[in-house]
Design a protein around this motif. Structure first.
Motif, PDB file in Angstrom:
ATOM      1  N   GLN A 354       0.836  -1.187   0.000  1.00 43.46           N
ATOM      2  CA  GLN A 354       0.000   0.000   0.000  1.00 43.46           C
ATOM      3  C   GLN A 354       0.875   1.242   0.000  1.00 43.46           C
ATOM      4  OE1 GLN A 354      -2.313   1.089   3.424  1.00 43.46           O
ATOM      5  NE2 GLN A 354      -0.934   0.061   4.871  1.00 43.46           N
ATOM      6  N   THR A 355       0.270   2.337  -0.443  1.00 46.67           N
ATOM      7  CA  THR A 355       0.967   3.619  -0.445  1.00 46.67           C
ATOM      8  C   THR A 355       0.212   4.571   0.461  1.00 46.67           C
ATOM      9  OG1 THR A 355       1.736   3.277  -2.706  1.00 46.67           O
ATOM     10  CG2 THR A 355       1.788   5.530  -1.860  1.00 46.67           C
ATOM     11  N   ILE A 356       0.895   5.110   1.468  1.00 48.86           N
ATOM     12  CA  ILE A 356       0.301   6.060   2.403  1.00 48.86           C
ATOM     13  C   ILE A 356       1.063   7.372   2.277  1.00 48.86           C
ATOM     14  CG2 ILE A 356      -0.274   6.546   4.808  1.00 48.86           C
ATOM     15  CD1 ILE A 356      -0.205   3.555   5.348  1.00 48.86           C
ATOM     16  N   ASN A 357       0.351   8.405   1.818  1.00 51.92           N
ATOM     17  CA  ASN A 357       0.995   9.718   1.628  1.00 51.92           C
ATOM     18  C   ASN A 357       2.297   9.597   0.834  1.00 51.92           C
ATOM     19  OD1 ASN A 357      -1.049  11.094   2.997  1.00 51.92           O
ATOM     20  ND2 ASN A 357      -0.056  10.765   4.984  1.00 51.92           N
ATOM     21  N   ASN A 358       2.181   8.850  -0.259  1.00 52.90           N
ATOM     22  CA  ASN A 358       3.284   8.667  -1.210  1.00 52.90           C
ATOM     23  C   ASN A 358       4.436   7.825  -0.665  1.00 52.90           C
ATOM     24  OD1 ASN A 358       2.051  10.170  -3.284  1.00 52.90           O
ATOM     25  ND2 ASN A 358       2.766  12.090  -2.367  1.00 52.90           N
ATOM     26  N   VAL A 359       4.228   7.143   0.462  1.00 51.35           N
ATOM     27  CA  VAL A 359       5.237   6.230   1.012  1.00 51.35           C
ATOM     28  C   VAL A 359       4.729   4.807   0.834  1.00 51.35           C
ATOM     29  CG1 VAL A 359       6.519   5.508   3.056  1.00 51.35           C
ATOM     30  CG2 VAL A 359       6.024   7.937   2.676  1.00 51.35           C
ATOM     31  N   LYS A 360       5.541   3.952   0.239  1.00 51.33           N
ATOM     32  CA  LYS A 360       5.131   2.589  -0.069  1.00 51.33           C
ATOM     33  C   LYS A 360       5.515   1.641   1.061  1.00 51.33           C
ATOM     34  CE  LYS A 360       5.229  -0.684  -3.950  1.00 51.33           C
ATOM     35  NZ  LYS A 360       5.783  -0.920  -5.305  1.00 51.33           N
ATOM     36  N   TYR A 361       4.590   0.695   1.367  1.00 55.75           N
ATOM     37  CA  TYR A 361       4.794  -0.284   2.432  1.00 55.75           C
ATOM     38  C   TYR A 361       4.432  -1.679   1.916  1.00 55.75           C
ATOM     39  CZ  TYR A 361       4.532   3.770   5.626  1.00 55.75           C
ATOM     40  OH  TYR A 361       4.726   4.976   6.265  1.00 55.75           O
ATOM     41  N   TYR A 362       5.044  -2.704   2.528  1.00 51.78           N
ATOM     42  CA  TYR A 362       4.692  -4.098   2.267  1.00 51.78           C
ATOM     43  C   TYR A 362       4.223  -4.734   3.573  1.00 51.78           C
ATOM     44  CZ  TYR A 362       6.865  -3.891  -2.342  1.00 51.78           C
ATOM     45  OH  TYR A 362       7.169  -3.573  -3.639  1.00 51.78           O
ATOM     46  N   ARG A 363       3.146  -5.515   3.503  1.00 49.37           N
ATOM     47  CA  ARG A 363       2.628  -6.154   4.712  1.00 49.37           C
ATOM     48  C   ARG A 363       3.400  -7.437   4.991  1.00 49.37           C
ATOM     49  NH1 ARG A 363      -3.542  -8.138   5.937  1.00 49.37           N
ATOM     50  NH2 ARG A 363      -2.967  -9.794   4.470  1.00 49.37           N
ATOM     51  N   VAL A 364       3.866  -7.589   6.245  1.00 52.26           N
ATOM     52  CA  VAL A 364       4.607  -8.785   6.640  1.00 52.26           C
ATOM     53  C   VAL A 364       3.930  -9.515   7.796  1.00 52.26           C
ATOM     54  CG1 VAL A 364       6.831  -7.949   5.799  1.00 52.26           C
ATOM     55  CG2 VAL A 364       6.102  -7.390   8.135  1.00 52.26           C
ATOM     56  N   ALA A 365       2.859  -8.939   8.339  1.00 55.19           N
ATOM     57  CA  ALA A 365       2.048  -9.576   9.380  1.00 55.19           C
ATOM     58  C   ALA A 365       0.661  -8.939   9.308  1.00 55.19           C
ATOM     59  CB  ALA A 365       2.670  -9.401  10.760  1.00 55.19           C
ATOM     60  N   THR A 366      -0.266  -9.425  10.161  1.00 55.17           N
ATOM     61  CA  THR A 366      -1.659  -8.995  10.050  1.00 55.17           C
ATOM     62  C   THR A 366      -1.803  -7.479  10.026  1.00 55.17           C
ATOM     63  OG1 THR A 366      -2.387 -10.997  11.168  1.00 55.17           O
ATOM     64  CG2 THR A 366      -3.944  -9.167  11.094  1.00 55.17           C
ATOM     65  N   ASN A 367      -1.172  -6.768  10.937  1.00 54.04           N
ATOM     66  CA  ASN A 367      -1.251  -5.305  10.932  1.00 54.04           C
ATOM     67  C   ASN A 367       0.141  -4.706  11.088  1.00 54.04           C
ATOM     68  OD1 ASN A 367      -2.682  -2.833  10.774  1.00 54.04           O
ATOM     69  ND2 ASN A 367      -2.661  -2.641  13.010  1.00 54.04           N
ATOM     70  N   GLU A 368       1.100  -5.310  10.406  1.00 49.88           N
ATOM     71  CA  GLU A 368       2.474  -4.825  10.470  1.00 49.88           C
ATOM     72  C   GLU A 368       3.032  -4.701   9.057  1.00 49.88           C
ATOM     73  OE1 GLU A 368       3.754  -6.518  14.868  1.00 49.88           O
ATOM     74  OE2 GLU A 368       4.356  -7.631  13.072  1.00 49.88           O
ATOM     75  N   TRP A 369       3.574  -3.523   8.786  1.00 50.55           N
ATOM     76  CA  TRP A 369       4.025  -3.184   7.440  1.00 50.55           C
ATOM     77  C   TRP A 369       5.477  -2.706   7.478  1.00 50.55           C
ATOM     78  CZ3 TRP A 369       0.439  -3.258   3.222  1.00 50.55           C
ATOM     79  CH2 TRP A 369      -0.878  -3.561   3.600  1.00 50.55           C
ATOM     80  N   LEU A 370       6.169  -3.011   6.405  1.00 50.01           N
ATOM     81  CA  LEU A 370       7.578  -2.638   6.261  1.00 50.01           C
ATOM     82  C   LEU A 370       7.696  -1.609   5.142  1.00 50.01           C
ATOM     83  CD1 LEU A 370      10.630  -3.247   6.870  1.00 50.01           C
ATOM     84  CD2 LEU A 370      10.462  -5.026   5.097  1.00 50.01           C
ATOM     85  N   LYS A 371       8.414  -0.512   5.411  1.00 52.36           N
ATOM     86  CA  LYS A 371       8.600   0.498   4.374  1.00 52.36           C
ATOM     87  C   LYS A 371       9.430  -0.070   3.224  1.00 52.36           C
ATOM     88  CE  LYS A 371       8.346   4.945   6.811  1.00 52.36           C
ATOM     89  NZ  LYS A 371       9.124   6.154   7.189  1.00 52.36           N
ATOM     90  N   ALA A 372       9.035   0.298   2.006  1.00 56.26           N
ATOM     91  CA  ALA A 372       9.798  -0.153   0.836  1.00 56.26           C
ATOM     92  C   ALA A 372      11.228   0.370   0.887  1.00 56.26           C
ATOM     93  CB  ALA A 372       9.100   0.302  -0.443  1.00 56.26           C
ATOM     94  N   SER A 373      11.404   1.529   1.487  1.00 58.02           N
ATOM     95  CA  SER A 373      12.750   2.115   1.563  1.00 58.02           C
ATOM     96  C   SER A 373      13.661   1.361   2.526  1.00 58.02           C
ATOM     97  CB  SER A 373      12.659   3.582   1.991  1.00 58.02           C
ATOM     98  OG  SER A 373      12.002   3.694   3.252  1.00 58.02           O
ATOM     99  N   ASP A 374      13.062   0.475   3.360  1.00 58.75           N
ATOM    100  CA  ASP A 374      13.858  -0.321   4.297  1.00 58.75           C
ATOM    101  C   ASP A 374      14.163  -1.711   3.750  1.00 58.75           C
ATOM    102  OD1 ASP A 374      14.016   1.661   6.233  1.00 58.75           O
ATOM    103  OD2 ASP A 374      12.116   1.075   7.165  1.00 58.75           O
ATOM    104  N   ILE A 375      13.778  -1.948   2.488  1.00 57.41           N
ATOM    105  CA  ILE A 375      14.028  -3.253   1.871  1.00 57.41           C
ATOM    106  C   ILE A 375      15.378  -3.216   1.157  1.00 57.41           C
ATOM    107  CG2 ILE A 375      13.222  -4.860   0.095  1.00 57.41           C
ATOM    108  CD1 ILE A 375      10.392  -3.933   0.700  1.00 57.41           C
ATOM    109  N   ALA A 376      16.106  -4.311   1.296  1.00 58.65           N
ATOM    110  CA  ALA A 376      17.442  -4.386   0.680  1.00 58.65           C
ATOM    111  C   ALA A 376      17.333  -4.428  -0.839  1.00 58.65           C
ATOM    112  CB  ALA A 376      18.162  -5.621   1.196  1.00 58.65           C
TER     113      ALA A 376
END
Length: 376
Positions: A354-376
């Protein structure tokens, strides 16, 4: 009935003494009347003999039938109906009663319009020689003022019944891309009349601009535009700001509007959010929506529970954190989770992004998301 007692005195009264006879009649109690009424309602068994219109016996010479004394006998042999005018009732217990019946038959009825054209044919059932009154009409028809709705059924006979055929139009419902969503028929007395579509006539899941339409000449076809009902619209009161480039607008069905753009850096008030096929939009005009990933929410009311986000299927199956000691996690609204994080260079399965205010995230648990910028 109240208890009553009378005394009949005969003779002479002498010095306070009665010389003669005292007669005391029987006493009548209310319970005696009740017993009499109950007796009248008691079931009886009668020996019923069935006859046809010619007087011939139908079935066994007699059939034992149970019913209430004085009530009409309605039981008939299979395949028969009571003959019109038959009024036989149950008599005393074990009485012999005759009942006239007639065979059940089927007959064909043709509904013919005022021009002599066949509108519809149907089969009706009833007793041979009995009267049959029609109560239903073919769609789009009415009874003439002098209509005779009752016919006498006869074996092997076909009936033509006059009806007035109303003006009929076929309605075809079309979507914006010219696809057919369904069709129906409407009727009226004459061309030019206004008719109103009822809910059952409109295709399920669609909306028309107006339920009223004008009848055209008999047999005409009309095309009515419909809009597919959209699910996933929720209230969201805020101001959104367009990014650094002009942004395309879309209809509620996700179709691009080609003759309008939102200027870069412009602010727009919105009252609703739409999620369509996993993508979020904000409403900036009655029929115009801007993609959520093209704007930033710059202010919003406190009672909004939604965020400036769009959720869709992830474009990868796993994500790997960078080689740092601690990588933060975020909830579905983009708020950092303070009591959990991910380890260095760790792999995690993901199913949504999902994208929140132009920041992209990936879901890794039920309500826990990882920023795309923190992905290797």
């Amino acid at each position: 009935m109240k208890k009553s007692t009378s005394l009949l005195l005969s003779g002479m009264l002498v010095s306070g003494m009665v010389l003669g006879t005292i007669v005391t009649p029987a006493t009548v109690h209310a319970s005696d009347d009740a017993a009499a009424v109950t007796q009248a309602d008691t079931d009886v068994v009668n020996n019923v003999t069935y006859f046809d219109r010619s007087g011939a016996t139908v079935g066994a010479n007699s059939t034992k039938v149970t019913g209430t004394k004085g009530a009409k006998i309605t039981a008939v042999p299979d395949g028969y109906a009571l003959a019109d005018g038959e009024t036989a009732v149950f008599g005393n217990d074990n009485a012999n009663v005759g009942v006239k019946v007639t065979p059940m038959i089927s007959a064909k009825v043709n509904f013919v319009d005022q021009k002599g054209n066949l509108v519809k044919s149907e089969t009706i059932n009833g007793g041979d020689g009995n009267a049959y009154t029609m109560s239903t009409l073919p769609n789009g028809c009415s009874w003439p003022a002098d209509a005779n709705k009752t016919i006498t059924l006869e074996q092997g006979k076909e009936y033509n019944v006059k009806v007035n055929r109303q003006v009929t139009n076929t309605i075809i419902f079309k979507t914006a891309d010219n696809s057919e969503a369904g069709r129906t028929q409407v009727f009226g007395e004459k061309a030019g009349d206004t008719v109103t579509l009822i809910a059952d006539q409109i295709p399920a899941g669609y909306t028309v601009d107006s339920n009223d339409l004008t009848l055209q000449s008999d047999g005409n076809t009309q095309f009515i535009a419909v809009t597919k009902n959209v699910e996933g619209i929720t209230p969201f009161t805020a101001t959104v700001r367009v990014g650094s480039s002009a942004t395309t607008l879309y209809t509620v069905n996700g179709k691009a509007i080609t003759n309008r753009l939102l200027a870069p850096g412009s602010d727009w008030k919105t009252a609703n959010k739409l999620v369509l096929n996993g993508k979020a939009y904000y409403q900036v005009a009655t029929t115009e929506w801007v993609p959520a990933d093209k704007v930033t929410v710059v202010s919003q009311t406190d009672n909004n529970t939604d965020t400036n986000s769009t959720v869709e299927k992830a474009d990868r199956k796993t994500v790997t954190t960078k080689n740092v000691a601690y990588t933060p996690l975020y909830d579905g609204n983009g708020k950092e989770v303070t009591n959990r994080g991910l380890g260095a260079s760790s792999d995690w399965a993901t199913d949504q992004m999902q994208t929140i205010n132009n920041v992209k995230y990936y879901r890794v648990a039920t309500n826990e998301w990882l920023k795309a910028s923190d992905i290797a």
